[in-house]
Design a protein around this motif. Structure first.
Motif, short mmCIF file in Angstrom:
data_model
loop_
_atom_site.label_atom_id
_atom_site.label_comp_id
_atom_site.label_asym_id
_atom_site.label_seq_id
_atom_site.Cartn_x
_atom_site.Cartn_y
_atom_site.Cartn_z
N LEU A 4 0.84 -1.20 0.00
CA LEU A 4 0.00 0.00 0.00
C LEU A 4 0.87 1.25 0.00
O LEU A 4 0.57 2.24 -0.69
CB LEU A 4 -0.92 0.00 1.22
CG LEU A 4 -1.82 1.24 1.40
CD1 LEU A 4 -2.69 1.46 0.18
CD2 LEU A 4 -2.68 1.10 2.65
N ASP A 5 1.96 1.22 0.75
CA ASP A 5 2.88 2.35 0.77
C ASP A 5 3.45 2.60 -0.62
O ASP A 5 3.57 3.76 -1.06
CB ASP A 5 4.01 2.08 1.77
CG ASP A 5 5.06 3.18 1.76
OD1 ASP A 5 4.75 4.30 2.20
OD2 ASP A 5 6.19 2.92 1.30
N ALA A 6 3.80 1.53 -1.33
CA ALA A 6 4.33 1.67 -2.68
C ALA A 6 3.28 2.28 -3.62
O ALA A 6 3.60 3.13 -4.45
CB ALA A 6 4.79 0.32 -3.21
N CYS A 7 2.03 1.85 -3.46
CA CYS A 7 0.95 2.39 -4.29
C CYS A 7 0.77 3.88 -4.04
O CYS A 7 0.62 4.67 -4.98
CB CYS A 7 -0.36 1.66 -4.00
SG CYS A 7 -0.41 -0.03 -4.63
N LYS A 8 0.78 4.28 -2.77
CA LYS A 8 0.59 5.70 -2.43
C LYS A 8 1.70 6.56 -3.02
O LYS A 8 1.48 7.72 -3.38
CB LYS A 8 0.56 5.87 -0.91
CG LYS A 8 -0.71 5.38 -0.24
CD LYS A 8 -0.64 5.63 1.26
CE LYS A 8 -1.94 5.23 1.94
NZ LYS A 8 -1.88 5.44 3.41
N ARG A 9 2.89 5.99 -3.13
CA ARG A 9 4.04 6.75 -3.64
C ARG A 9 4.16 6.66 -5.16
O ARG A 9 5.12 7.16 -5.74
CB ARG A 9 5.31 6.25 -2.97
CG ARG A 9 5.34 6.48 -1.47
CD ARG A 9 6.53 5.81 -0.82
NE ARG A 9 7.79 6.30 -1.35
CZ ARG A 9 8.98 5.78 -1.06
NH1 ARG A 9 9.05 4.74 -0.22
NH2 ARG A 9 10.08 6.27 -1.58
N GLY A 10 3.19 6.02 -5.82
CA GLY A 10 3.21 5.92 -7.28
C GLY A 10 4.31 5.04 -7.81
O GLY A 10 4.84 5.27 -8.89
N MET A 11 4.64 3.97 -7.08
CA MET A 11 5.73 3.09 -7.47
C MET A 11 5.21 1.82 -8.12
O MET A 11 4.07 1.41 -7.90
CB MET A 11 6.59 2.73 -6.25
CG MET A 11 7.18 3.90 -5.52
SD MET A 11 8.18 3.41 -4.10
CE MET A 11 9.58 2.65 -4.93
#
Length: 427
Positions: A294-301
């Motif tokens: 989820l953190d990766a998704c929020k950061r557009g990764m």
């Protein structure tokens, strides 16, 4: 948003939220407060059959923010695979609970679909049962194929009504396809495909007695009311289960279970999060995986999952993986499964998910592909050096795509220099 507090259970490759009716209503209210667009599906065995036969419908369902089990056979199948769903969440029960909550909170509801007389009668019944309920609009388009519908007219009616909840009664798969088609234009916070719920509320279809519902026999009561239509449908559903369920159960049960403690190892390579899963993905390790992804998704990764050392992938873990895939698709980021062991390939194949995920035999290949995609996307919006400045430039670019590019640029700037060097070496 990927809600890590709510687990999912993959049944024949579809990720059902493991929630009660009360929890479903609470999550829908959270979606309303959050804003944006959220699609909810109330899925039964007929949905599963259609999804197994239609790859596009499967992708739509897996991209929904929430799927609840509207049918006891789905709950029974979850018990067979060893991870029981809490309860059946019937579409009509959900609509009535939402009407009750909406009357208290002031949410506006729009009814789309069913015949004019049934829609009118359903609205009247809901207003009588829940005084103060705001039904801000109704529309019953003529029954016709999806491609022949007046989409602009329907969207205009909904936009003018400004509802918080849209109930679409086109039947499956048409209602799910229509919502997916317009998810970027619908300014409604929660949209739910409700099938024949408006027919039931209007009194056209009588609900089964409570004892039949509690014992999972509502399908039999419905068949007695519409024997000609439903007998053929239920027989087709049963034939589909007999064809697909045994292989799915065997593939899941045949997975090796590793006694060592499961571990998640996370690395960043350029604008890609590389997540290595070691051992059985379950419990606290599954929660850690959800938070990390989820953190990766929020950061557009982008995300690359190294699956080479994973052991048992249970129904909850598979459900979480499918939901992640849907979220990445909605955000137009890449998710790769790399170095899948044979037992996981079988699970994906029997769940008809082998075409849903992007897979590769090497982690380095997945990293190379994500880095190449990033450069290609940035190059699309970067003018060549030395280009003469034009007096007037007209661009027709989607806002969502520009936002994604900005996220990537900011992420690349924040990434440590060694990580960027690693990405360049892969080219």
């Amino acid at each position: 948003m990927l809600d890590v507090s709510c687990s999912t259970v993959a049944v024949l490759g579809i990720p059902f939220h493991n929630v009660t009716l009360d929890e479903t209503v609470a999550l829908i209210e959270a979606h309303i407060r959050e804003g944006g667009f959220h699609q909810v599906a109330t899925a039964n065995v007929d949905f599963l059959r259609n999804a197994l036969q239609d790859e596009n419908l499967r992708n739509i369902l897996c991209s929904c923010e929430m799927i609840v089990p509207d049918g006891m056979p789905v709950v029974w199948m979850s018990q067979l695979i060893g991870t029981p769903l809490k309860e059946r969440v019937a579409g009509i029960d959900l609509v009535e609970r939402l009407a009750e909550v909406s009357a208290r909170r002031g949410y506006g509801i729009f009814l789309l679909g069913a015949s004019e007389s049934r829609s009118q009668r359903a609205a009247k019944v809901l207003r009588q049962r829940y005084p103060g309920l705001r039904i801000v609009g109704r529309y019953s388009p003529d029954p016709q194929p999806l491609e022949n519908m007046d989409h602009e007219g329907i969207l205009r009616r909904i936009e003018e009504a400004k509802p918080e909840i849209l109930l679409v009664a086109f039947g499956n798969p048409k209602q799910e396809q229509w919502l997916a088609m317009h998810r970027d234009r619908l300014k409604v916070r929660v949209c739910i495909g409700v099938g024949g719920t408006l027919d039931s509320l209007s009194g056209t279809m009588r609900r089964a007695p409570l004892w039949m519902r509690r014992n999972g026999l509502e399908w039999l009561h419905r068949t007695m009311q519409e024997p000609k239509r439903l007998t053929a449908r239920y027989l087709a559903d049963a034939a589909c289960l007999l064809r697909h369920l045994p292989g799915y159960l065997v593939a899941g049960a045949a997975q090796p279970k590793q006694p060592r403690k499961p571990t998640i190892v996370v690395q960043q390579v350029g604008n890609t999060k590389l997540i290595s899963m070691i051992g059985d993905l379950k419990g606290s390790t599954l929660t850690e995986f959800d938070i990390c992804s989820l953190d990766a998704c929020k950061r557009g990764m982008n995300i690359v999952l190294d699956m080479s050392r994973i052991g048992y992938l249970g129904p909850e873990s598979l459900g979480s993986l499918i939901r992640l895939g849907g979220l990445m698709r909605r955000r137009r980021e890449q998710l790769w499964l790399a170095e899948l062991p044979a037992h996981l390939s079988r699970v994906l194949r029997y769940g008809q998910l082998h075409k849903y995920f992007m897979t590769t035999t090497m982690v380095s290949d997945a990293l190379y592909r994500t880095a190449k995609a990033e450069r290609r996307l940035l190059a699309t919006f970067t003018p060549p050096w030395g280009m003469e400045r034009q007096e007037t430039v007209h661009l027709d670019v989607r806002v969502e795509l520009l936002q994604g590019v900005c996220r990537r640029i900011l992420t690349a700037e924040e990434t440590k220099r060694p990580a960027l060097v690693q990405a360049d070496l892969l080219v």
